[in-house]
Design a protein around this motif. Structure first.
Motif, PDB file in Angstrom:
ATOM      1  N   GLU A  46       0.810  -1.220   0.024  1.00 44.62           N
ATOM      2  CA  GLU A  46       0.034   0.121  -0.018  1.00 44.62           C
ATOM      3  C   GLU A  46       0.810   1.484   0.151  1.00 44.62           C
ATOM      4  N   PHE A  47       0.225   2.193  -0.563  1.00 41.88           N
ATOM      5  CA  PHE A  47       0.990   3.554  -0.786  1.00 41.88           C
ATOM      6  C   PHE A  47       0.894   4.143   0.436  1.00 41.88           C
ATOM      7  N   VAL A  48       2.020   4.902   0.988  1.00 43.82           N
ATOM      8  CA  VAL A  48       2.298   5.548   2.186  1.00 43.82           C
ATOM      9  C   VAL A  48       2.510   7.208   1.992  1.00 43.82           C
ATOM     10  N   SER A  54      11.378  18.287  -6.708  1.00 45.82           N
ATOM     11  CA  SER A  54      11.757  19.236  -5.989  1.00 45.82           C
ATOM     12  C   SER A  54      11.439  19.391  -4.686  1.00 45.82           C
ATOM     13  N   GLY A  55      10.698  18.462  -4.027  1.00 47.00           N
ATOM     14  CA  GLY A  55      10.079  18.324  -2.612  1.00 47.00           C
ATOM     15  C   GLY A  55       9.131  19.532  -2.526  1.00 47.00           C
ATOM     16  N   SER A  56       8.603  20.344  -3.409  1.00 50.02           N
ATOM     17  CA  SER A  56       7.561  21.266  -3.009  1.00 50.02           C
ATOM     18  C   SER A  56       6.159  20.757  -2.656  1.00 50.02           C
ATOM     19  N   SER A  57       5.916  19.539  -3.356  1.00 49.30           N
ATOM     20  CA  SER A  57       4.710  19.054  -3.235  1.00 49.30           C
ATOM     21  C   SER A  57       4.797  17.692  -2.640  1.00 49.30           C
ATOM     22  N   THR A  58       4.111  17.098  -1.594  1.00 48.05           N
ATOM     23  CA  THR A  58       3.994  15.783  -0.995  1.00 48.05           C
ATOM     24  C   THR A  58       2.434  15.307  -0.953  1.00 48.05           C
ATOM     25  N   ASP A  59       2.237  14.167  -0.886  1.00 49.44           N
ATOM     26  CA  ASP A  59       1.126  13.410  -0.601  1.00 49.44           C
ATOM     27  C   ASP A  59       1.130  12.201   0.461  1.00 49.44           C
ATOM     28  N   TYR A  60       0.170  12.223   1.226  1.00 55.05           N
ATOM     29  CA  TYR A  60       0.136  11.008   2.380  1.00 55.05           C
ATOM     30  C   TYR A  60      -1.144  10.231   2.064  1.00 55.05           C
ATOM     31  N   ALA A  61      -1.203   8.842   2.443  1.00 57.34           N
ATOM     32  CA  ALA A  61      -1.985   8.056   2.689  1.00 57.34           C
ATOM     33  C   ALA A  61      -2.865   8.500   3.818  1.00 57.34           C
ATOM     34  N   SER A  63      -4.222   7.129   6.399  1.00 56.69           N
ATOM     35  CA  SER A  63      -3.805   6.478   7.666  1.00 56.69           C
ATOM     36  C   SER A  63      -2.671   6.931   8.496  1.00 56.69           C
ATOM     37  N   VAL A  64      -2.003   7.733   7.678  1.00 58.85           N
ATOM     38  CA  VAL A  64      -0.403   8.068   8.241  1.00 58.85           C
ATOM     39  C   VAL A  64      -0.557  10.013   8.351  1.00 58.85           C
ATOM     40  N   LYS A  65      -1.466  10.571   7.537  1.00 55.93           N
ATOM     41  CA  LYS A  65      -1.503  12.087   7.666  1.00 55.93           C
ATOM     42  C   LYS A  65      -1.450  12.453   9.263  1.00 55.93           C
ATOM     43  N   GLY A  66      -0.515  13.540   9.338  1.00 59.35           N
ATOM     44  CA  GLY A  66      -0.408  13.916  10.624  1.00 59.35           C
ATOM     45  C   GLY A  66       0.582  13.307  11.599  1.00 59.35           C
ATOM     46  N   ARG A  67       1.005  12.220  11.262  1.00 58.38           N
ATOM     47  CA  ARG A  67       2.026  11.347  11.995  1.00 58.38           C
ATOM     48  C   ARG A  67       3.436  11.064  11.169  1.00 58.38           C
ATOM     49  N   MET A  79      16.212  10.169   0.308  1.00 52.73           N
ATOM     50  CA  MET A  79      14.917  10.504   0.813  1.00 52.73           C
ATOM     51  C   MET A  79      14.569  10.144   2.332  1.00 52.73           C
ATOM     52  N   TYR A  80      13.710  10.712   2.945  1.00 49.20           N
ATOM     53  CA  TYR A  80      13.512  10.449   4.368  1.00 49.20           C
ATOM     54  C   TYR A  80      11.952  10.041   4.579  1.00 49.20           C
ATOM     55  N   LEU A  81      11.483   9.416   5.617  1.00 49.90           N
ATOM     56  CA  LEU A  81      10.392   9.196   6.061  1.00 49.90           C
ATOM     57  C   LEU A  81      10.488   9.165   7.816  1.00 49.90           C
ATOM     58  N   GLN A  82      10.024  10.331   8.261  1.00 48.58           N
ATOM     59  CA  GLN A  82       9.778  10.392   9.589  1.00 48.58           C
ATOM     60  C   GLN A  82       8.503   9.892  10.060  1.00 48.58           C
ATOM     61  N   MET A  83       8.403   9.180  11.080  1.00 44.94           N
ATOM     62  CA  MET A  83       7.348   8.507  11.530  1.00 44.94           C
ATOM     63  C   MET A  83       7.344   8.675  12.920  1.00 44.94           C
ATOM     64  N   ASN A  84       6.168   9.263  13.328  1.00 45.41           N
ATOM     65  CA  ASN A  84       6.030   9.477  14.704  1.00 45.41           C
ATOM     66  C   ASN A  84       4.662   8.997  15.202  1.00 45.41           C
ATOM     67  N   SER A  85       4.584   8.777  16.537  1.00 49.02           N
ATOM     68  CA  SER A  85       3.228   8.231  17.122  1.00 49.02           C
ATOM     69  C   SER A  85       2.790   6.937  16.426  1.00 49.02           C
ATOM     70  N   LEU A  86       3.929   6.104  16.285  1.00 44.66           N
ATOM     71  CA  LEU A  86       3.594   4.859  15.653  1.00 44.66           C
ATOM     72  C   LEU A  86       2.734   4.019  16.325  1.00 44.66           C
ATOM     73  N   LYS A  87       2.139   3.177  15.447  1.00 42.16           N
ATOM     74  CA  LYS A  87       0.830   2.357  15.978  1.00 42.16           C
ATOM     75  C   LYS A  87       1.181   0.897  15.520  1.00 42.16           C
ATOM     76  N   PRO A  88       0.858  -0.283  16.342  1.00 37.54           N
ATOM     77  CA  PRO A  88       1.003  -1.678  15.880  1.00 37.54           C
ATOM     78  C   PRO A  88       0.753  -1.720  14.564  1.00 37.54           C
ATOM     79  N   GLU A  89      -0.302  -1.059  13.833  1.00 41.65           N
ATOM     80  CA  GLU A  89      -0.816  -1.254  12.559  1.00 41.65           C
ATOM     81  C   GLU A  89       0.031  -0.839  11.532  1.00 41.65           C
ATOM     82  N   ASP A  90       1.260   0.016  11.904  1.00 39.45           N
ATOM     83  CA  ASP A  90       2.165   0.578  10.968  1.00 39.45           C
ATOM     84  C   ASP A  90       3.182  -0.754  10.711  1.00 39.45           C
ATOM     85  N   THR A  91       3.260  -1.676  11.409  1.00 39.67           N
ATOM     86  CA  THR A  91       4.111  -2.678  11.487  1.00 39.67           C
ATOM     87  C   THR A  91       3.801  -3.342   9.860  1.00 39.67           C
ATOM     88  N   ALA A  92       5.087  -3.245   9.179  1.00 41.58           N
ATOM     89  CA  ALA A  92       5.288  -3.559   7.722  1.00 41.58           C
ATOM     90  C   ALA A  92       6.686  -3.446   7.262  1.00 41.58           C
TER      91      ALA A  92
END
Length: 124
Positions: A46-48, A54-61, A63-67, A79-92
């Motif tokens: 699934e898409f995350v 350029s980094g000027s635009s982003t898009d999120y699923a 289920s992860v918006k705001g986190r 490229m980076y993915l900062q993941m905060n407030s992780l939940k068990p359902e983020d396991t993958a």
């Protein structure tokens, strides 16, 4: 094609944070939109998140918006993915992906290059 290598996965407790990195080589990194996907056991990939060249635009699923926050440093070909407030359902297993534009790296069929994946496990 661009070669991609992820790092930064691991085991974390629920509510914790991790930062994934994706290092690129082989082609001009800044030519590509980039994205993150994930696949949990027994589930489809699934898409995350995705980011323009350029980094000027982003898009999120939803289920992860705001986190989660996607970013890139073209000078470091990373490229980076900062993941905060992780939940068990983020396991993958998390995969980084490259494609010609943002819309293409939002869907599996649009991705041109994949990394090998990095495991993220969130314990409850």
């Amino acid at each position: 094609q661009v070669q991609l290598i992820e790092s930064g996965g691991g085991l974390v407790q629920a509510g914790g944070s991790l930062r994934l990195s994706c290092a690129a080589s082989g082609r001009t990194f800044s030519n590509y939109a980039m994205g993150w996907f994930r696949q949990a056991p027994g589930k489809e990939c699934e898409f995350v998140a995705a980011i323009t060249w350029s980094g000027s635009s982003t898009d999120y699923a939803d289920s992860v918006k705001g986190r989660f926050t996607i970013s890139r440093d073209n000078a470091k070909n990373t490229m980076y993915l900062q993941m905060n407030s992780l939940k068990p359902e983020d396991t993958a297993v998390y995969f980084c992906a490259a494609g010609p534009r943002l819309g293409m790296v939002r869907v599996v069929s649009g991705v041109g290059s994949w990394g090998q994946g990095t495991q993220v496990t969130v314990s409850s």
